[in-house]
Design a protein around this motif. Sequence first.
Motif, PDB file in Angstrom:
ATOM      1  N   ILE A  20       0.836  -1.201   0.000  1.00  0.00           N
ATOM      2  CA  ILE A  20       0.000   0.000   0.000  1.00  0.00           C
ATOM      3  C   ILE A  20       0.871   1.252   0.000  1.00  0.00           C
ATOM      4  O   ILE A  20       0.629   2.199  -0.761  1.00  0.00           O
ATOM      5  N   ALA A  21       1.899   1.262   0.839  1.00  0.00           N
ATOM      6  CA  ALA A  21       2.717   2.461   1.033  1.00  0.00           C
ATOM      7  C   ALA A  21       3.546   2.826  -0.193  1.00  0.00           C
ATOM      8  O   ALA A  21       3.637   4.001  -0.568  1.00  0.00           O
ATOM      9  N   HIS A  22       4.169   1.834  -0.820  1.00  0.00           N
ATOM     10  CA  HIS A  22       5.079   2.142  -1.929  1.00  0.00           C
ATOM     11  C   HIS A  22       4.379   2.748  -3.142  1.00  0.00           C
ATOM     12  O   HIS A  22       4.876   3.735  -3.710  1.00  0.00           O
ATOM     13  N   PRO A  23       3.245   2.226  -3.595  1.00  0.00           N
ATOM     14  CA  PRO A  23       2.564   2.868  -4.720  1.00  0.00           C
ATOM     15  C   PRO A  23       2.128   4.301  -4.413  1.00  0.00           C
ATOM     16  O   PRO A  23       2.151   5.159  -5.308  1.00  0.00           O
ATOM     17  N   LEU A  24       1.741   4.573  -3.166  1.00  0.00           N
ATOM     18  CA  LEU A  24       1.371   5.935  -2.796  1.00  0.00           C
ATOM     19  C   LEU A  24       2.599   6.849  -2.789  1.00  0.00           C
ATOM     20  O   LEU A  24       2.527   8.007  -3.224  1.00  0.00           O
ATOM     21  N   ALA A  25       3.723   6.323  -2.320  1.00  0.00           N
ATOM     22  CA  ALA A  25       4.958   7.096  -2.353  1.00  0.00           C
ATOM     23  C   ALA A  25       5.373   7.396  -3.789  1.00  0.00           C
ATOM     24  O   ALA A  25       5.826   8.506  -4.113  1.00  0.00           O
ATOM     25  N   GLN A  26       5.209   6.404  -4.658  1.00  0.00           N
ATOM     26  CA  GLN A  26       5.543   6.594  -6.072  1.00  0.00           C
ATOM     27  C   GLN A  26       4.651   7.663  -6.702  1.00  0.00           C
ATOM     28  O   GLN A  26       5.118   8.513  -7.467  1.00  0.00           O
ATOM     29  N   ALA A  27       3.380   7.647  -6.356  1.00  0.00           N
ATOM     30  CA  ALA A  27       2.456   8.652  -6.887  1.00  0.00           C
ATOM     31  C   ALA A  27       2.872  10.049  -6.438  1.00  0.00           C
ATOM     32  O   ALA A  27       2.817  11.014  -7.220  1.00  0.00           O
ATOM     33  N   HIS A  28       3.286  10.180  -5.196  1.00  0.00           N
ATOM     34  CA  HIS A  28       3.745  11.470  -4.678  1.00  0.00           C
ATOM     35  C   HIS A  28       4.973  11.952  -5.445  1.00  0.00           C
ATOM     36  O   HIS A  28       5.067  13.132  -5.821  1.00  0.00           O
ATOM     37  N   ILE A  29       5.923  11.056  -5.666  1.00  0.00           N
ATOM     38  CA  ILE A  29       7.139  11.409  -6.399  1.00  0.00           C
ATOM     39  C   ILE A  29       6.810  11.896  -7.799  1.00  0.00           C
ATOM     40  O   ILE A  29       7.329  12.919  -8.275  1.00  0.00           O
ATOM     41  N   GLU A  30       5.923  11.181  -8.487  1.00  0.00           N
ATOM     42  CA  GLU A  30       5.586  11.541  -9.861  1.00  0.00           C
ATOM     43  C   GLU A  30       4.872  12.888  -9.934  1.00  0.00           C
ATOM     44  O   GLU A  30       5.096  13.672 -10.865  1.00  0.00           O
ATOM     45  N   LEU A  31       4.018  13.178  -8.963  1.00  0.00           N
ATOM     46  CA  LEU A  31       3.351  14.480  -8.930  1.00  0.00           C
ATOM     47  C   LEU A  31       4.349  15.599  -8.666  1.00  0.00           C
ATOM     48  O   LEU A  31       4.260  16.683  -9.257  1.00  0.00           O
ATOM     49  N   GLU A  32       5.308  15.355  -7.779  1.00  0.00           N
ATOM     50  CA  GLU A  32       6.343  16.352  -7.502  1.00  0.00           C
ATOM     51  C   GLU A  32       7.177  16.634  -8.748  1.00  0.00           C
ATOM     52  O   GLU A  32       7.492  17.791  -9.051  1.00  0.00           O
ATOM     53  N   LEU A  33       7.550  15.592  -9.472  1.00  0.00           N
ATOM     54  CA  LEU A  33       8.346  15.775 -10.683  1.00  0.00           C
ATOM     55  C   LEU A  33       7.570  16.542 -11.747  1.00  0.00           C
ATOM     56  O   LEU A  33       8.122  17.406 -12.442  1.00  0.00           O
ATOM     57  N   ALA A  34       6.302  16.224 -11.865  1.00  0.00           N
ATOM     58  CA  ALA A  34       5.471  16.932 -12.840  1.00  0.00           C
ATOM     59  C   ALA A  34       5.361  18.408 -12.472  1.00  0.00           C
ATOM     60  O   ALA A  34       5.391  19.283 -13.343  1.00  0.00           O
ATOM     61  N   ARG A  35       5.235  18.684 -11.195  1.00  0.00           N
ATOM     62  CA  ARG A  35       5.143  20.079 -10.774  1.00  0.00           C
ATOM     63  C   ARG A  35       6.426  20.840 -11.097  1.00  0.00           C
ATOM     64  O   ARG A  35       6.391  22.008 -11.509  1.00  0.00           O
TER      65      ARG A  35
END
Length: 390
Positions: A285-300
């Motif tokens: 559960i934790a890792h996919p959510l962490a990955q989503a956070h990383i990808e949103l940060e990079l997009a920003r």
Amino acid sequence: MSTVLETEEHQALRAAVAALGKRFGRDYSTDLARKGEHPRELWSEAGKLGYLGVNLPEEYGGGGGGMAELSIVLEELGAAGSPLLMLVVSPAICGTVIARFGTEEQKRAWLPGLSDGSLTMSFGITEPDAGSNSHRITTTARRDGEGGWILSGRKVFISGVDISDATLIVGRTEDAKSGRLKPCLFIVPRDAPGFTRTRIDMELHAAEKQFELVLDDVRLPAGALVGEDSEDAGLLQLFAGLNPERIMGAAFSIGMGRYALERAVDYAKTRTVWKGAPIGAHQAIAHPLAQAHIELELARLMMQKAARLYDEGDDIGAGEAANMAKYAAAEACVRAVDQAVHTLGGNGLTREYGLASLVTAARVSRIAPVSREMILNYVSHQTLGLPKSY
């Protein structure tokens, strides 16, 4: 999300807009969408606070900022669950084009109202038979013999026409020297004779409706053409509007992704199925959510780069970055929403948690305002120098 790369003014703007968004929230937006109504209260309040025109010139009632500031406004409203799609269209595209290329009369007539929200403008470029190929636009303008124009054609998937005072229409005129058609932009009032709209029945429920437009020999005065002697400036005007559109599209996606991710994280922190720790303690559960956070940060980060380049006047550099930002943000948004729903399981599809409607909305970010495939085409031949396939 981290804001260490932003100025204190940007951080203050982000916090203020976030507070406004939370006052309205996701339920406000979804309830209006179900009723077929528009977020007039939020739009009006954002206008009074100066957020709608934060990118427009101060001398015309705006905030004197740029796309960096306006993208913050849309992102934070989206992260609070109350995005305003017309921010992409009215101040970002139409306001920017008029501010950069409009006549003094056009600026005085439109920019103060676009800044405070009392006036709204739609943007009409997409056509039934042209799709993403702007070179196939068939909406044409011809001189009427009295200095004015006659505009004929069709547009499709045009947002918010029912609440707009005018639509900025992309048409084409014939070059007197070459005979070739070239783009021009016209301001078409909503009540212009021959200008009709038909609502498109969409499966997606949103406050902003989509329309097909018909321009049946719409007569316009000479002043409807954006700019002075701008028949040769249409292409520059078009791209001056499309780069902000892509930057704001990225902001819309990032905000949506952040909203979904926050709901999922809150749920994962408290939901306990087995004895002991909540589900968020498990790596599945934790890792996919962490990955989503990383990808949103990079997009920003790419969105911030695009906004800065555009605000500094680097249209070419901004074009590449804006397309990349839109692509990255859309992909990050889709994955964040999908993972959020997956984290909540059955609850992710209930009305209570407000995530299910985002599944369809997130897919739109991959399609509009330009598809990810067309962005890949752009990067492949503009950035990498590969030959065109079309």
